[in-house]
Design a protein around this motif. Structure first.
Motif, PDB file in Angstrom:
ATOM      1  N   VAL A 140      -5.486  36.054  34.151  1.00  0.00           N
ATOM      2  CA  VAL A 140      -5.496  34.819  34.921  1.00  0.00           C
ATOM      3  C   VAL A 140      -4.171  34.110  34.686  1.00  0.00           C
ATOM      4  CG1 VAL A 140      -6.617  32.600  35.262  1.00  0.00           C
ATOM      5  CG2 VAL A 140      -7.988  34.622  34.713  1.00  0.00           C
ATOM      6  N   ASN A 141      -3.461  33.758  35.762  1.00  0.00           N
ATOM      7  CA  ASN A 141      -2.143  33.135  35.653  1.00  0.00           C
ATOM      8  C   ASN A 141      -1.227  33.907  34.711  1.00  0.00           C
ATOM      9  OD1 ASN A 141      -3.036  31.048  37.337  1.00  0.00           O
ATOM     10  ND2 ASN A 141      -3.775  29.846  35.592  1.00  0.00           N
ATOM     11  N   PRO A 142      -0.956  35.183  34.968  1.00  0.00           N
ATOM     12  CA  PRO A 142      -0.209  36.009  34.035  1.00  0.00           C
ATOM     13  C   PRO A 142       1.203  35.516  33.774  1.00  0.00           C
ATOM     14  CG  PRO A 142      -0.426  37.101  36.161  1.00  0.00           C
ATOM     15  CD  PRO A 142      -1.309  35.912  36.186  1.00  0.00           C
ATOM     16  N   THR A 143       1.756  34.753  34.705  1.00  0.00           N
ATOM     17  CA  THR A 143       3.116  34.269  34.489  1.00  0.00           C
ATOM     18  C   THR A 143       3.151  33.014  33.623  1.00  0.00           C
ATOM     19  OG1 THR A 143       3.028  32.939  36.505  1.00  0.00           O
ATOM     20  CG2 THR A 143       3.850  35.197  36.707  1.00  0.00           C
ATOM     21  N   GLU A 144       1.978  32.406  33.372  1.00  0.00           N
ATOM     22  CA  GLU A 144       1.936  31.146  32.641  1.00  0.00           C
ATOM     23  C   GLU A 144       1.338  31.259  31.243  1.00  0.00           C
ATOM     24  OE1 GLU A 144      -0.030  28.228  34.968  1.00  0.00           O
ATOM     25  OE2 GLU A 144       1.150  28.614  36.761  1.00  0.00           O
ATOM     26  N   ARG A 145       0.516  32.245  31.012  1.00  0.00           N
ATOM     27  CA  ARG A 145      -0.189  32.326  29.737  1.00  0.00           C
ATOM     28  C   ARG A 145       0.117  33.639  29.004  1.00  0.00           C
ATOM     29  NH1 ARG A 145      -4.788  28.729  29.719  1.00  0.00           N
ATOM     30  NH2 ARG A 145      -4.157  27.019  31.075  1.00  0.00           N
ATOM     31  N   LYS A 146       0.243  33.529  27.704  1.00  0.00           N
ATOM     32  CA  LYS A 146       0.278  34.708  26.843  1.00  0.00           C
ATOM     33  C   LYS A 146      -1.002  34.712  26.020  1.00  0.00           C
ATOM     34  CE  LYS A 146       5.273  35.231  26.498  1.00  0.00           C
ATOM     35  NZ  LYS A 146       6.445  35.267  25.580  1.00  0.00           N
ATOM     36  N   ILE A 147      -1.489  35.891  25.706  1.00  0.00           N
ATOM     37  CA  ILE A 147      -2.767  36.033  25.010  1.00  0.00           C
ATOM     38  C   ILE A 147      -2.528  36.521  23.588  1.00  0.00           C
ATOM     39  CG2 ILE A 147      -5.043  37.122  25.052  1.00  0.00           C
ATOM     40  CD1 ILE A 147      -4.365  35.254  27.413  1.00  0.00           C
ATOM     41  N   GLN A 148      -3.144  35.841  22.642  1.00  0.00           N
ATOM     42  CA  GLN A 148      -3.067  36.243  21.243  1.00  0.00           C
ATOM     43  C   GLN A 148      -4.423  36.777  20.796  1.00  0.00           C
ATOM     44  OE1 GLN A 148      -1.491  32.536  19.470  1.00  0.00           O
ATOM     45  NE2 GLN A 148       0.264  33.750  18.845  1.00  0.00           N
ATOM     46  N   LYS A 149      -4.462  38.021  20.380  1.00  0.00           N
ATOM     47  CA  LYS A 149      -5.704  38.597  19.863  1.00  0.00           C
ATOM     48  C   LYS A 149      -5.892  38.124  18.431  1.00  0.00           C
ATOM     49  CE  LYS A 149      -6.432  42.984  18.710  1.00  0.00           C
ATOM     50  NZ  LYS A 149      -6.608  44.447  18.835  1.00  0.00           N
ATOM     51  N   ILE A 150      -6.925  37.312  18.235  1.00  0.00           N
ATOM     52  CA  ILE A 150      -7.118  36.683  16.924  1.00  0.00           C
ATOM     53  C   ILE A 150      -8.194  37.384  16.099  1.00  0.00           C
ATOM     54  CG2 ILE A 150      -6.307  34.413  17.667  1.00  0.00           C
ATOM     55  CD1 ILE A 150      -9.272  33.585  17.941  1.00  0.00           C
ATOM     56  N   SER A 151      -9.013  38.232  16.743  1.00  0.00           N
ATOM     57  CA  SER A 151     -10.089  38.886  15.996  1.00  0.00           C
ATOM     58  C   SER A 151     -10.544  40.139  16.726  1.00  0.00           C
ATOM     59  CB  SER A 151     -11.273  37.924  15.821  1.00  0.00           C
ATOM     60  OG  SER A 151     -12.289  38.486  15.024  1.00  0.00           O
ATOM     61  N   GLU A 152     -11.122  41.072  15.970  1.00  0.00           N
ATOM     62  CA  GLU A 152     -11.699  42.288  16.531  1.00  0.00           C
ATOM     63  C   GLU A 152     -13.084  42.470  15.923  1.00  0.00           C
ATOM     64  OE1 GLU A 152     -10.568  47.026  16.693  1.00  0.00           O
ATOM     65  OE2 GLU A 152      -8.990  45.533  17.045  1.00  0.00           O
ATOM     66  N   ILE A 153     -14.103  42.513  16.781  1.00  0.00           N
ATOM     67  CA  ILE A 153     -15.493  42.567  16.345  1.00  0.00           C
ATOM     68  C   ILE A 153     -16.116  43.884  16.799  1.00  0.00           C
ATOM     69  CG2 ILE A 153     -17.772  41.487  16.532  1.00  0.00           C
ATOM     70  CD1 ILE A 153     -15.763  39.774  15.042  1.00  0.00           C
ATOM     71  N   PHE A 154     -16.857  44.544  15.889  1.00  0.00           N
ATOM     72  CA  PHE A 154     -17.592  45.761  16.224  1.00  0.00           C
ATOM     73  C   PHE A 154     -19.075  45.402  16.328  1.00  0.00           C
ATOM     74  CE2 PHE A 154     -13.648  47.303  14.525  1.00  0.00           C
ATOM     75  CZ  PHE A 154     -13.370  48.431  15.297  1.00  0.00           C
ATOM     76  N   PHE A 155     -19.726  45.832  17.419  1.00  0.00           N
ATOM     77  CA  PHE A 155     -21.102  45.443  17.674  1.00  0.00           C
ATOM     78  C   PHE A 155     -21.997  46.660  17.893  1.00  0.00           C
ATOM     79  CE2 PHE A 155     -18.917  45.528  21.773  1.00  0.00           C
ATOM     80  CZ  PHE A 155     -19.783  46.270  22.556  1.00  0.00           C
TER      81      PHE A 155
END
Length: 311
Positions: free
Chosen positions: A194-209
């Motif tokens: 969503v709005n790829p030119t405006e936002r960067k995404i930081q992966k803060i956690s990885e969960i196994f379910f």
């Protein structure tokens, strides 16, 4: 009861008539075993005062808030207050029926106004003989609209009962680029769907379910100040412009995702509230397993959680 402390007794009557104690007071109540956030809103005039009290019981990382009416009596030199009817709570367990009484002194420190003294409680349930007593410390805030009291009362449409709220609300602070976000656990930056030119995404956690579905609960993390977020799951919007409060916004997501064994959940800030950045608490319920993740974001960056199926 509230008394004015002055180094010169000659000025005592002038101080009593000159000080405006209406407004929001924030601080704590303290017993030998605990310290809890406490706020008092005082409204009225001409010695006809009333108000509300707020107390916070933290449990499992969630703020359990209770707001009661407050009866306030002002004498020539003192004010006595006691709490009354419970008008709001988000408690996860049945609250005890308790009445609290306060006896405070008004202390002036330069421009600061402080209420300090003691409190005691009495149970309204004849089967419960427990009582508590301790210390009260409150300071009058110059920013009442950033207090948990007024934010919560605004949400439940009671803020109009406070006469001093005719004051103009502060404008939301414009958030500069935030360099204090948590570093990514993977060290990688992903483009946002969503709005790829405006936002960067930081992966803060990885969960196994393990489960075939997950229950997601979203809360404000800290002071409830008007933060709103949208949630995107694998590029698809699943919730839009949700206001984060002490009451959970809950959504259940299926985890049967065909050939793919992972889900990317992104939280996009839609507003920064009165106190930037946008912060929240995400609780993921996987069967009997519970995961708590604190996230934050602004208009440049969003937090993401990778969800992977256990093999």
């Amino acid at each position: 009861m509230i008394k004015i402390i002055s180094s010169t007794l000659f000025f005592l009557p002038i101080w009593l008539s000159a000080q405006d104690i209406t407004g929001v007071w924030t601080g704590y109540i303290k017993t030998p075993g605990s310290q809890l956030e406490y706020e008092l809103a005082i409204t009225g005039g001409d010695k006809k005062l009333s108000g509300y009290s707020l107390i916070i019981y933290p449990k499992d990382g969630i703020e359990n808030i209770g707001i009661k009416t407050a009866k306030i009596k002002q004498g020539k030199k003192e004010i006595y207050f006691e709490d009354g009817e419970l008008v709001y709570d988000n408690f996860t367990t049945q609250p005890r029926r308790v009445k609290m009484f306060g006896d405070l002194t008004l202390i002036m420190k330069d421009t600061l106004m402080i209420l300090q003294g003691s409190f005691s409680t009495r149970s309204l349930d004849f089967r419960d003989t427990r009582t508590y007593s301790g210390e009260v410390f409150l300071q009058k805030t110059a920013r009442p609209y950033s207090s948990k009291m007024l934010i919560t009362m605004d949400e439940i449409n009671l803020v109009h009962n406070l006469l001093f709220t005719g004051t103009k609300k502060p404008k939301a602070v414009k958030q500069p680029t935030n360099n204090n976000l948590k570093k990514e656990t993977t060290g990688t930056v992903i483009k946002s769907p969503v709005n790829p030119t405006e936002r960067k995404i930081q992966k803060i956690s990885e969960i196994f379910f393990n489960s075939d579905s997950l229950l997601l609960s979203f809360y404000d993390n800290g002071t409830v100040d008007g933060d709103t977020v949208s949630m995107v799951l694998n590029g698809k919007m699943i919730a839009q412009k949700i206001k984060l409060t002490t009451n959970a916004f809950r959504i259940t997501i299926p985890t049967k995702i065909g050939q793919n064994d992972s889900l990317l959940l992104i939280m996009h800030a839609e507003s920064l509230g009165l106190i930037p950045p946008n912060t929240g608490l995400l609780i993921i319920q996987d069967g009997e397993t519970r995961h708590e993740i604190r996230f934050e974001g602004d208009m440049q960056r969003s937090s993401a959680v990778m969800l992977r199926k256990k093999r």
